[in-house]
Every structure is written in structure tokens, then in C-alpha cells.
Scaffold this active site. Structure first.
Site, PDB file in Angstrom:
ATOM      1  N   LYS A 172      39.977  65.426  67.904  1.00 23.50           N
ATOM      2  CA  LYS A 172      40.139  65.156  69.333  1.00 23.50           C
ATOM      3  C   LYS A 172      41.382  65.847  69.886  1.00 23.50           C
ATOM      4  CE  LYS A 172      38.224  60.615  68.360  1.00 23.50           C
ATOM      5  NZ  LYS A 172      38.633  59.264  67.946  1.00 23.50           N
ATOM      6  N   THR A 217      39.309  61.759  62.553  1.00 27.40           N
ATOM      7  CA  THR A 217      38.671  62.309  63.752  1.00 27.40           C
ATOM      8  C   THR A 217      39.694  62.485  64.869  1.00 27.40           C
ATOM      9  OG1 THR A 217      38.015  60.055  64.417  1.00 27.40           O
ATOM     10  CG2 THR A 217      36.369  61.403  63.282  1.00 27.40           C
ATOM     11  N   LYS A 222      47.218  56.163  65.382  1.00 27.63           N
ATOM     12  CA  LYS A 222      46.197  55.781  64.410  1.00 27.63           C
ATOM     13  C   LYS A 222      46.587  54.437  63.803  1.00 27.63           C
ATOM     14  CE  LYS A 222      46.888  59.742  62.379  1.00 27.63           C
ATOM     15  NZ  LYS A 222      45.554  60.283  62.291  1.00 27.63           N
ATOM     16  N   ARG A 223      45.679  53.869  63.059  1.00 29.93           N
ATOM     17  CA  ARG A 223      45.955  52.627  62.339  1.00 29.93           C
ATOM     18  C   ARG A 223      47.227  52.767  61.514  1.00 29.93           C
ATOM     19  NH1 ARG A 223      43.505  51.267  57.240  1.00 29.93           N
ATOM     20  NH2 ARG A 223      42.280  53.155  57.495  1.00 29.93           N
ATOM     21  N   LYS A 225      48.825  56.769  55.759  1.00 30.59           N
ATOM     22  CA  LYS A 225      48.872  57.618  56.958  1.00 30.59           C
ATOM     23  C   LYS A 225      50.298  58.064  57.280  1.00 30.59           C
ATOM     24  CE  LYS A 225      44.634  55.659  58.908  1.00 30.59           C
ATOM     25  NZ  LYS A 225      43.800  56.867  59.001  1.00 30.59           N
ATOM     26  N   HIS A 233      33.533  56.438  53.243  1.00 23.13           N
ATOM     27  CA  HIS A 233      34.629  56.865  54.108  1.00 23.13           C
ATOM     28  C   HIS A 233      35.992  56.802  53.439  1.00 23.13           C
ATOM     29  CE1 HIS A 233      32.656  57.373  58.050  1.00 23.13           C
ATOM     30  NE2 HIS A 233      31.845  56.415  57.661  1.00 23.13           N
TER      31      HIS A 233
END
Length: 818
Positions: free
Chosen positions: A667, A663, A555-556, A561, A364
């Protein structure tokens, strides 16, 4: 059947369910209807619904063995399942029946389900993916077990005080978990430490016998996983750590009441918390103990079950598929070899064929720290027999490499399971690769990067091993349940088949040109935004306009990110609105949510910066409400279910080449949000499916990022040519947003002037310009809504059903119910 009979049957079903709920409330919980609170009604309802699952669950398990079906075992350190009442009720097609059953009792289903705590069994995308996959496995009729840890306190409950994150234990098990079944009779001994003895079995054979210094029991807790329409039910089996000797009675009687419990607390700490900090040697040891604990328990359990039915481990590859979800369970390779060789006397070569034929591995991440490596001294002390096995696996592996590539010492060093560079360490990603028959990435780009980067040399010697399985999400959770308004509209326009087959969404594309349909689509979005606005008001005491663009990054919190890039653009937008009030600015609400790892200090500082910027922006009257910033605390599945259907713009802005898939992007696009993203992870495939006109792509490509890193290009170069960025950085760095501590962000901003590993400075101008393109599209209301509809229409392929079907057909070799 006539309508009257259907109505009668539905009423009878509702009455039967109502009676079952009242019986549970009265006789299992000892509560009266008058004294029952929301949590009591939730528990009684959950128990009643659970009873409707049990017969199907037991039948699915029995049928799998009677039919000799191949079983899939999914090993994951996380399963972020969220609340399960609505999930199970929806998959059983009981939602309206349950509403009708509860109404005469004065109980509202939507209020009731809020009383269920989120299961604290995961952190982010990895755990949510595992939950989606488990649901799809059941929906496709594939016999499967999920294996993980039953964390008593999960990751942590995020409390924000003056913008600083504080971590507290989650208390999700305080009032019982009605979905699980305790299985105290299913317990496996998990050893740690000790020594290995060479025992001569015969003149020609010596067997290695491990004598652990301590043993912890793994006790099973089972949760049924209900597939769509309730046609198949699988099992999520989570392990809880239990000390064999819970109390040192002699020490207790001598007055050492705390010391008498010390061993128990240390051993049972294994299943207390997800991702304990590994900043200390004790923290590293606990993480390794956790990984071996659940992996060993899972393998012992599936081997026990296999032998009971088939009697011989040699048939394991034909009857069992073990999928390692990321590198955490990589020790499974050595553990399965130990079971085969040490416990069942299977010769090495045959045991290796069994192991590799049974195990496959999903990678991942390309981040080195997430691939995991453990210091050899720690492994030798904690898992001495496994370290022996890893050395032997490595010797055989390198012999094969040497035979095919004689004299290539660089290749041998690269492929060795033992890293020799900075203290000897076991490379767990290497172990997982060597011990698997298939290794997959989770997006087309990520899988190609695996071949080019972290597993480049492995791909050279085993070019058929790496394959791609792009991630997906379960539409039952992220469309049907999270967005019932949109689901009803889609079913009306496309027909009920859309509930069963995500591919039907493609037929929505022509409706994007229909103004009447777009208006109905927009009305659903507006209702969802009003619900989220109400939540923001309750939680943050902040009023936001549902008519504004809801710009979402959930998100985290991690530097790659790039929440920092988002908040710096927010500052630039804030400055522009104030300095050019005459322009036609699009009203925006910037919505953030996510947790930073407890030991990740820079990520926690980014959360604080977000709050500091929010405090200034939200209280400045000169902005005239055109810009608001909201950070919602304690992000979890239930909060995501509120945010995702309300989002207009989906921020997927990771540094190119660093997000394996994502993901959240799927969504959000499914629910009609337009993506603001880099060419990273599954964004690349979303672009292909929704079209370039319906997504906002910006920034450096993966190749450009790597070129800049190789050249040593610093962020200062990008800042020098960007007057706007320079002003933003100066404001943050000088303390404009932190007057109480003007040096708070000096080091954070300094990193952007220096190496800028995550390319925040390099991508800033491109990102700012892409945001202005989004503004232009928003002003064209019909154009924005056309793009929103086309996003929903274009992402049916990103169903986890499709992903699991690909795993089943190409890796596990198991049949799928279509």
C-alpha cells in the site's frame, strides 16, 4: 450522446438519489431535514445507496445457481472492511453524483462519511487481506461468500493514557449498521460438549451420534460486497451467537435475576470480542468455541445451499471451493467429515476425498504460536466427536506415511496430528495441511520457508501440495479512494484504463524522468502530508512540518515487527542531532500507529517507550524541530487511509524470515513511499519490481538469522562492537526516558543483551546506516521523487485482483472475468 444530454442525465440521477435520501431520512429514520445530524445523514445516504445494490446482488446470487457456477467460500476469523460508504459509492461510480445530490441539502460528502464508524471486525493484515480479497472476488465476477463472526465489540478501542495502552470495547454497532441485512431465518445449531453414542444402524454398520451438552444458534447477517463498477455483488455472511434459551424463567421468578441470564451471556460471548485473551483456560476455551462456531455455521450453510441446488454432497468438489484463511478455521476438516459421515452416511474414504477435494489452506505465518494447537483434554471435552474424527484421520494419515517410509519413527512423530511432547495437543496446522488439496504461502520467500521449516516433512511426502500466492491489495481502496489526488494525476497521464487494470501502472516509469511530472507528483504528496499534519495536530496537539520526511511504521505491535529497533534508532538520531548540530540533518517525523494484544505485555511496554521517547524529543528545544515522534492512537483502516498517502518512508523492518508477506509495504509503495526494509516477506518481490536503487535494504538475511540462532550468538556481541548502540541502550536502561521509573525498561533492554531472538541488536548498525542513505537520497529532492514515482510504477503486480486470479485458476478452478 451530446454533452447537454449527459449533463441532463447526470442531473436527473442526482435528483433521484437526493429524493431517495430524503425519503430514507423521513420515513425510515423519522427525522426532519432541520433536525438531522451528520450521523442521520450518513444513515439515510447509506440506506439509499444500499438500495441501488440490492437488485444486482440478488441477480448475481440467482445467476450463479442457474448457471451452475462453482462457488468460492472464504473462511476467515477477521474481515477488516473499514468504512463502506465511500467504498460502495466509488465502486458504483456514484461519487460525483452523490456529491451533487447532497449539495442542495447543505451536506458535505467528505464530512458525512466521517460519521461512519469503522467496522470492528479485524485486527491487522490478516483481516484487511480478507477484505481486499472479497472486493477482488466481486470485481472479477467470481461467485463467493465470505464467512466470519459478527463481533459486537471487535478487537478493542485503544486509549492511551500517559503512554500506556488501555483497552475499551468498540461501539461500532451502537447506532446500527446500515450495510447489513439481518437473516434471523438463517440460523444453524452449533453444539458443544456432551457425549458420543455408537448406534447400530444395521448388522454391518455402526454410526456415531453426537449428543451435545449445549447448543448455541449461529444467526446470519449479510453484507453485500460490491465489485468494481458494480457489475457483480457477492455476500459477506457474518454469524452472531444467540442462546436457544435466553432466560431461565424459573430462576428469574425465584429472584435470581442475574443467574437467570448467566447461560445466555456465556453462550453469546462467542460473538462479543475478537481474540479474547488466552492466558487463562477459560480464554483458551472461548477462542476454540469461536473458531468452531463460525466454521461449523459456514459449512452447514454452504452444504444446505449445495444440497438444495444439486441434491448430493458427492458433487461438492466440483461445485464448491473452501479456502481457509490461516489456521483458525482448520477444524473445518473434521467438521466436513462429520457432516459427510455422520449426517449423510457417506463412507469414510469417499468423505475424505470430498473433504480434501473441496478444502484448501492459506498459511500466513511461521510463528509456532500462530499455527495453533489445542490441548487434547480441551478438545475431548468441548468437541468430543471431532476429537474421535481427528484420531481416525491421523491413523489413516500415518498408515500412509508408514507404508511409504517404513521404520521412520521420527517422520511419523513429526507428521502426527497429535503432538506428544509437552502435554498432548492437536496440531491444527497439520490438520489443515492433511485435509487440503492445496496449501499456499503468501510470498515467494514465505512459501519456500514453509517447505524448509514448519511443513518440511509434509513437503517431503507431498511435494506438489505447497504453492505460492503472493498477497495483494485492492487498488480501488488504497489508491482510488485513499489518494484521489494521485489517482486523478495517473488517469490524466496514463488514461482511464489505469482505473481498471493495475498493470497499466508500468507505463508510468518513463515519467519518472520528467521534472514537470515529478513536481505534480510531489504536489499531491505535499497535500496529503498537510492533511496528515493537521490530523496529528488535532489528535496529539503536536505541530509537525509537512516539509519534513514522514517516516512511517503502522502495523500491529509485535517484537518481530521490530518497532523497538525503530525507536532505538530514533534515540540514536536524537543524540546525534544534539551532539553534532553543525551537520545537515534531514528533518524527520517518525509516525507510529498500532495496537498491542491485550495480554502482550512486552508489546505494550514498547508502546510506552515510544511515548516516553516522544515526550523527551518533542519537548527538547536543542533539536530545533529536526525530529518529531508521533504515535497515533486506535489504529484502524480509516486512519491508515490518511497515513498511507502521506508517507515518504515505509518501515518494513521485521526480522528476516518472520513476516509471511506484509501488505502495508504494498500500500505504501503504491502511494509513492520508499521502503526501508529487510529481505523478508514480500519486500523481496518489491525489491525485484522497483529496483535496488529505489528501496533501502538492510540487515541479516533469513539464513544469517537462522545461523546466529543455531550458534547461540547473543546480542551482547553486537553491542560490544557498536559504541552508538551501547550508548542508546544504556540511556534507555538507566531511565533517561523514564525518570519516574528508572527500572521500567531494564528487562526489555536486558533481553537485547541476551538471546536477542529478534536480532534487534544484530541489525541496529545496518539499520542506522540505511537510514543515513535515506537521508542522502532525501537531500536530492529530484532523486527522491524519481524513486517515489518508480515505486508507484513498479507495484502494479501487487494488486489483489492478480492474487485472486491466481487462486481462481490454480487452486479453485473457477473462471475469472477479465
Amino acid at each position: 450522446m451530446t454533452d447537454a444530454l449527459v449533463t441532463t442525465d447526470a442531473a436527473a440521477e442526482a435528483a433521484s438519489l437526493r429524493d431517495a435520501i430524503i425519503r430514507k431520512l423521513t420515513y425510515e429514520m423519522g427525522k426532519s431535514r432541520a433536525g438531522a445530524r451528520d450521523r442521520d445523514w450518513f444513515l439515510a445516504t447509506a440506506y439509499a445507496v444500499r438500495n441501488r445494490v440490492i437488485d444486482r446482488w440478488l441477480e448475481a446470487t440467482r445467476a450463479a445457481y442457474e448457471n451452475g457456477a462453482k462457488q468460492v467460500y472464504y473462511l476467515s476469523l477477521e474481515f477488516l472492511v473499514g468504512r463502506l460508504l465511500r467504498d460502495n459509492v466509488s465502486n458504483l461510480r456514484l461519487t460525483e453524483t452523490l456529491r451533487e445530490a447532497l449539495a442542495p441539502l447543505g451536506v458535505d460528502f467528505d464530512t458525512l462519511r466521517q460519521a461512519e464508524p469503522d467496522a470492528a471486525l479485524g485486527n491487522g493484515g490478516l483481516g484487511r487481506l480478507a477484505a481486499c480479497f472479497m472486493e477482488s472476488l466481486a470485481s472479477l465476477g467470481i461467485p463467493a461468500f465470505g464467512y466470519g463472526i459478527r463481533y459486537e465489540h471487535g478487537l478493542f478501542r485503544q486509549i492511551l493514557r500517559e503512554g500506556w495502552q488501555h483497552e475499551y470495547p468498540e461501539d461500532w454497532l451502537t447506532f446500527d449498521n446500515p450495510w447489513e441485512f439481518a437473516r434471523p431465518e438463517i440460523a444453524h445449531d452449533i453444539g458443544f460438549g456432551g457425549s458420543v453414542e455408537a448406534v447400530r444402524v444395521s448388522e454391518a454398520e455402526v454410526r456415531q451420534v453426537w449428543h451435545p451438552a449445549e447448543t448455541v444458534q449461529a444467526v446470519a447477517y449479510d453484507t453485500p460486497v460490491v465489485g468494481w463498477r458494480g457489475e457483480h455483488v457477492n455476500t459477506l455472511r457474518l454469524w452472531s451467537a444467540r442462546a436457544l434459551d435466553p432466560l431461565k424463567l424459573e430462576a428469574f421468578n425465584f429472584g435470581d435475576h442475574v443467574g437467570a441470564l448467566a447461560d445466555r451471556m456465556r453462550q453469546e460471548a462467542i460473538s462479543k470480542v475478537l481474540y479474547p485473551s488466552d492466558e487463562t483456560p477459560a480464554g483458551q476455551e472461548l477462542r476454540l468455541r469461536q473458531e468452531y462456531f463460525f466454521t461449523s455455521a459456514a459449512l452447514q450453510d454452504l452444504v444446505r445451499r449445495h444440497l438444495r441446488v444439486y441434491g448430493d454432497l458427492r458433487s461438492l468438489p466440483e461445485k464448491v471451493a473452501i479456502q481457509l484463511n490461516d489456521t483458525h478455521p482448520a477444524i473445518a476438516v473434521a467438521e466436513l467429515m462429520r457432516i459427510c459421515v455422520d449426517l449423510h452416511g457417506i463412507p469414510w474414504d469417499e468423505a475424505w476425498a470430498i473433504t480434501r477435494g473441496t478444502i484448501s489452506y492459506t498459511n500466513h505465518t511461521l510463528l509456532p504460536e500462530a499455527l495453533e494447537s489445542w490441548p487434547v483434554p480441551l478438545m475431548e471435552r468441548l468437541l468430543p466427536r471431532h476429537m474421535q474424527l481427528i484420531y481416525l484421520i491421523n491413523a489413516h494419515h500415518l498408515d500412509e506415511v508408514r507404508a511409504g517410509h517404513p521404520g521412520d519413527n521420527r517422520l511419523l512423530a513429526s507428521l502426527s496430528l497429535i503432538e506428544e511432547g509437552h502435554g498432548r495437543r492437536v496440531r491444527m496446522g497439520h490438520l489443515a495441511f492433511v485435509g487440503s488439496h492445496k496449501v499456499n504461502g503468501v510470498s515467494a520467500l514465505h512459501s519456500e520457508l514453509l517447505k524448509q521449516t514448519v511443513f518440511r516433512d509434509f513437503h517431503h511426502i507431498a511435494p506438489e501440495r505447497i504453492t505460492n500466492k503472493t498477497n495483494g491489495v485492492t487498488f480501488r481502496r488504497w489508491l482510488h479512494q485513499a489518494n484521489p489526488g494521485l489517482t486523478g494525476l495517473l488517469a490524466e497521464v496514463l488514461g482511464p484504463r489505469v482505473l481498471d487494470d493495475a498493470g497499466v501502472l508500468e507505463q508510468l516509469a518513463p515519467h519518472a524522468a520528467d521534472a514537470g511530472f515529478r513536481d505534480r507528483f510531489a504536489a499531491v504528496k505535499r497535500a496529503n502530508k498537510e492533511a496528515l499534519a493537521a490530523l496529528i495536530r488535532r489528535q496529539l496537539d503536536l505541530r509537525v512540518d509537512p516539509g519534513a520526511m514522514f517516516d512511517v511504521q503502522i502495523k500491529r505491535i509485535h517484537e518481530y515487527k521490530r518497532q523497538l529497533l525503530n525507536i532505538l534508532e530514533t534515540v540514536a538520531l536524537y543524540d546525534a542531532i544534539r551532539s553534532q548540530p553543525h551537520l545537515d540533518w534531514v528533518p524527520r517525523v517518525k509516525i507510529f500507529a498500532g495496537k498491542a494484544a491485550a495480554s502482550y505485555h512486552r508489546a505494550k511496554l514498547i508502546i510506552k517507550l515510544t511515548h516516553d521517547v516522544a515526550r523527551v524529543v518533542n519537548s527538547d528545544p536543542t533539536v530545533r524541530g529536526l525530529l518529531k515522534v508521533a504515535f497515533l492512537p486506535n489504529y484502524n483502516v480509516s486512519l491508515a487511509e490518511m497515513i498511507v498517502p502521506a508517507a515518504d518512508l515505509s518501515e518494513q523492518i521485521s526480522t528476516a524470515g518472520m513476516e509471511a508477506s506484509g501488505t502495508g509495504n504494498m500500500k505504501l509503495a503504491l502511494n509513492g513511499a520508499l521502503t526501508m526494509g529487510t529481505l523478508d516477506g514480500a519486500n523481496v518481490e518489491i525489491l525485484e519490481r522497483v529496483g535496488a536503487d529505489n528501496i533501502f535494504i538492510f540487515g541479516l538475511t533469513t539464513d544469517q538469522v537462522e545461523a546466529r540462532r543455531r550458534d547461540g550468538t547473543h546480542g551482547a556481541a553486537a553491542i560490544q562492537v557498536s559504541h552508538r548502540l551501547g550508548e542508546v541502550l544504556e540511556a534507555v536502561e538507566s531511565g533517561v526516558f523514564s525518570p519516574d521509573d528508572r527500572g521500567r525498561y531494564r528487562d526489555l533492554i536486558g533481553s537485547l543483551r541476551g538471546h536477542d531472538y529478534f536480532m534487534v541488536s544484530a541489525d541496529f548498525d545496518s539499520y542506522f546506516e540505511a537510514q543515513r542513505r535515506a537521508d542522502a537520497r532525501w537531500r536530492d529532492g529530484a532523486g527522491w521523487m524519481r524513486s517515489a514515482v518508480l515505486n508507484t510504477a513498479g507495484v502494479g503486480w501487487f494488486s489483489s485482483d492478480r492474487t485472486i486470479a491466481e487462486y481462481a485458476e490454480e487452486i479453485w478452478r473457477v473462471p475469472v472475468r477479465r
